[in-house]
Design a protein around this motif. Structure first.
Motif, PDB file in Angstrom:
ATOM      1  N   THR A 176      20.696  -8.392  -3.969  1.00 37.40           N
ATOM      2  CA  THR A 176      20.043  -9.196  -3.115  1.00 37.40           C
ATOM      3  C   THR A 176      20.789 -10.610  -3.439  1.00 37.40           C
ATOM      4  O   THR A 176      20.646 -11.491  -2.451  1.00 37.40           O
ATOM      5  CB  THR A 176      18.614  -9.483  -3.232  1.00 37.40           C
ATOM      6  N   VAL A 177      21.323 -10.788  -4.634  1.00 38.48           N
ATOM      7  CA  VAL A 177      21.836 -12.144  -5.040  1.00 38.48           C
ATOM      8  C   VAL A 177      23.460 -11.867  -5.491  1.00 38.48           C
ATOM      9  O   VAL A 177      23.692 -11.043  -6.298  1.00 38.48           O
ATOM     10  CB  VAL A 177      21.187 -12.625  -6.475  1.00 38.48           C
ATOM     11  N   ALA A 178      24.113 -12.840  -4.800  1.00 37.52           N
ATOM     12  CA  ALA A 178      25.676 -12.554  -5.021  1.00 37.52           C
ATOM     13  C   ALA A 178      25.951 -12.910  -6.626  1.00 37.52           C
ATOM     14  O   ALA A 178      25.552 -13.991  -6.878  1.00 37.52           O
ATOM     15  CB  ALA A 178      26.353 -13.484  -4.197  1.00 37.52           C
ATOM     16  N   ASP A 179      26.672 -11.950  -7.246  1.00 36.97           N
ATOM     17  CA  ASP A 179      27.128 -12.385  -8.419  1.00 36.97           C
ATOM     18  C   ASP A 179      28.405 -13.286  -8.798  1.00 36.97           C
ATOM     19  O   ASP A 179      28.216 -14.005  -9.305  1.00 36.97           O
ATOM     20  CB  ASP A 179      27.332 -11.069  -9.326  1.00 36.97           C
ATOM     21  N   ASP A 180      29.235 -13.060  -8.100  1.00 36.88           N
ATOM     22  CA  ASP A 180      30.629 -13.666  -8.101  1.00 36.88           C
ATOM     23  C   ASP A 180      30.995 -14.104  -9.554  1.00 36.88           C
ATOM     24  O   ASP A 180      31.573 -15.227  -9.860  1.00 36.88           O
ATOM     25  CB  ASP A 180      30.357 -15.197  -7.205  1.00 36.88           C
ATOM     26  N   GLY A 181      30.940 -13.243 -10.266  1.00 39.90           N
ATOM     27  CA  GLY A 181      31.488 -13.107 -11.827  1.00 39.90           C
ATOM     28  C   GLY A 181      30.665 -14.102 -12.611  1.00 39.90           C
ATOM     29  O   GLY A 181      30.980 -14.353 -13.741  1.00 39.90           O
ATOM     30  N   LEU A 182      29.401 -14.514 -12.232  1.00 41.91           N
ATOM     31  CA  LEU A 182      28.531 -15.549 -13.187  1.00 41.91           C
ATOM     32  C   LEU A 182      27.992 -14.524 -14.409  1.00 41.91           C
ATOM     33  O   LEU A 182      28.161 -15.120 -15.386  1.00 41.91           O
ATOM     34  CB  LEU A 182      27.281 -15.677 -12.300  1.00 41.91           C
ATOM     35  N   VAL A 183      27.899 -13.413 -14.185  1.00 40.14           N
ATOM     36  CA  VAL A 183      27.558 -12.443 -15.540  1.00 40.14           C
ATOM     37  C   VAL A 183      28.864 -12.706 -16.635  1.00 40.14           C
ATOM     38  O   VAL A 183      28.443 -12.820 -17.712  1.00 40.14           O
ATOM     39  CB  VAL A 183      26.882 -10.937 -15.206  1.00 40.14           C
ATOM     40  N   GLU A 184      30.092 -12.341 -16.111  1.00 40.73           N
ATOM     41  CA  GLU A 184      30.875 -12.466 -16.875  1.00 40.73           C
ATOM     42  C   GLU A 184      31.372 -13.908 -17.545  1.00 40.73           C
ATOM     43  O   GLU A 184      31.759 -13.691 -18.829  1.00 40.73           O
ATOM     44  CB  GLU A 184      32.389 -11.615 -16.244  1.00 40.73           C
TER      45      GLU A 184
ATOM     46  N   ILE B 174      22.814 -12.656  -1.400  1.00 39.07           N
ATOM     47  CA  ILE B 174      23.747 -11.645  -0.238  1.00 39.07           C
ATOM     48  C   ILE B 174      23.388 -11.802   1.102  1.00 39.07           C
ATOM     49  O   ILE B 174      22.142 -12.054   1.375  1.00 39.07           O
ATOM     50  CB  ILE B 174      23.126 -10.047  -0.697  1.00 39.07           C
ATOM     51  N   GLU B 175      24.537 -11.799   1.627  1.00 39.34           N
ATOM     52  CA  GLU B 175      24.224 -11.984   3.295  1.00 39.34           C
ATOM     53  C   GLU B 175      22.960 -11.225   3.891  1.00 39.34           C
ATOM     54  O   GLU B 175      23.210  -9.972   3.692  1.00 39.34           O
ATOM     55  CB  GLU B 175      25.273 -12.128   4.036  1.00 39.34           C
ATOM     56  N   GLY B 176      21.944 -11.544   4.500  1.00 40.35           N
ATOM     57  CA  GLY B 176      20.788 -11.045   5.318  1.00 40.35           C
ATOM     58  C   GLY B 176      19.809 -10.329   4.178  1.00 40.35           C
ATOM     59  O   GLY B 176      19.037  -9.678   4.410  1.00 40.35           O
ATOM     60  N   ALA B 177      20.064 -10.790   2.585  1.00 43.92           N
ATOM     61  CA  ALA B 177      18.947 -10.136   1.781  1.00 43.92           C
ATOM     62  C   ALA B 177      17.698 -10.893   2.258  1.00 43.92           C
ATOM     63  O   ALA B 177      16.745  -9.785   2.193  1.00 43.92           O
ATOM     64  CB  ALA B 177      19.521 -10.600   0.485  1.00 43.92           C
ATOM     65  N   GLU B 178      17.526 -11.983   2.461  1.00 41.94           N
ATOM     66  CA  GLU B 178      16.129 -12.604   2.528  1.00 41.94           C
ATOM     67  C   GLU B 178      15.565 -12.045   3.877  1.00 41.94           C
ATOM     68  O   GLU B 178      14.389 -11.540   3.904  1.00 41.94           O
ATOM     69  CB  GLU B 178      16.176 -14.204   2.857  1.00 41.94           C
TER      70      GLU B 178
END
Length: 223
Positions: free
Chosen positions: A13-21, A93-97
């Motif tokens: 539901t939330v874009a990660d875009d490499g934040l975890v890494e 993520i697009e459309g999650a909400e």
């Protein structure tokens, strides 16, 4: 009849875009392990393979069950991730909400779950403006154990009062999400392809369905 949907956050539901890494690199660097070293590369492979697992559990494995070092690394990770969120590197993520609201419009209760700490989870929710969106939010410490154990799903079932485990649907982007749903006995365990793991990994972990995105979940449940 699905009454409760348990949704993962990062990658689902939330874009990660490499934040975890990015946060991992900072956390492990604080342990004196340099990016690009053999040990770092081995650790990063493990982090990628265990996306979705409780982060403290990951650090315990990586640091040889040295509890003090694991706690220190986990705190550094949470701090780094929280800073990235506060700096605006956090998008849905697009459309999650819209998906969550649509599910609720059909009388289905929604729980958002994570492998992060409650503090980090709430920072993400605040950054997205989702404070009153979900019916429930849960992190591992609130449920007992994190993924791949069934605790998060079972806690959601109890708190949101589903009639049976078969009336619960689980959706996530990792094999650990699938394992959690299967172990909990959820009626639907849907993998989504917007995050860490691909179709083969999700199916191998027991996914009952694989969707392009969480946006496809309402359509699946209405069939």
């Amino acid at each position: 009849m699905i009454q409760v949907v348990v949704l993962d956050m990062a990658g689902t539901t939330v874009a990660d875009d490499g934040l975890v890494e990015q946060a991992f690199t900072q956390a492990i660097g604080a342990q004196g392990i340099e990016s690009g070293s053999k040990r770092y590369d081995e650790m990063l492979r493990h982090v990628r393979a265990t996306m979705g697992e409780s982060k403290i559990t990951v650090f315990r494995h990586l640091l040889g069950n040295d509890e003090a070092a694991a706690q220190q690394a986990n705190q550094a990770f949470e701090t780094a991730y929280g800073t990235l969120v506060d700096e605006g590197h956090c998008e849905p993520i697009e459309g999650a909400e819209e998906t969550i609201r649509e599910l609720q419009g059909h009388g289905i209760k929604v729980c958002l779950t994570t492998g992060f700490s409650e503090t980090t989870q709430q920072r993400i929710i605040a950054a997205l403006g989702w404070k009153n969106l979900a019916d429930l939010t849960l992190c591992p410490a609130q449920a007992g154990r994190g993924r791949p154990y069934p605790d998060l799903v079972l806690k959601a079932l109890l708190d949101l009062q589903a009639d049976a485990v078969g009336n619960v649907a689980v959706a996530g982007d990792t094999a650990y999400d699938m394992t959690t749903g299967i172990r909990a006995g959820a009626g639907i365990v849907a993998g989504v392809l917007t995050g860490a793991h691909g179709n083969d990994q999700l199916v191998a972990a027991g996914a009952t369905h694989v969707l392009e995105s969480v946006r496809d979940l309402p359509g699946l449940l209405n069939h």
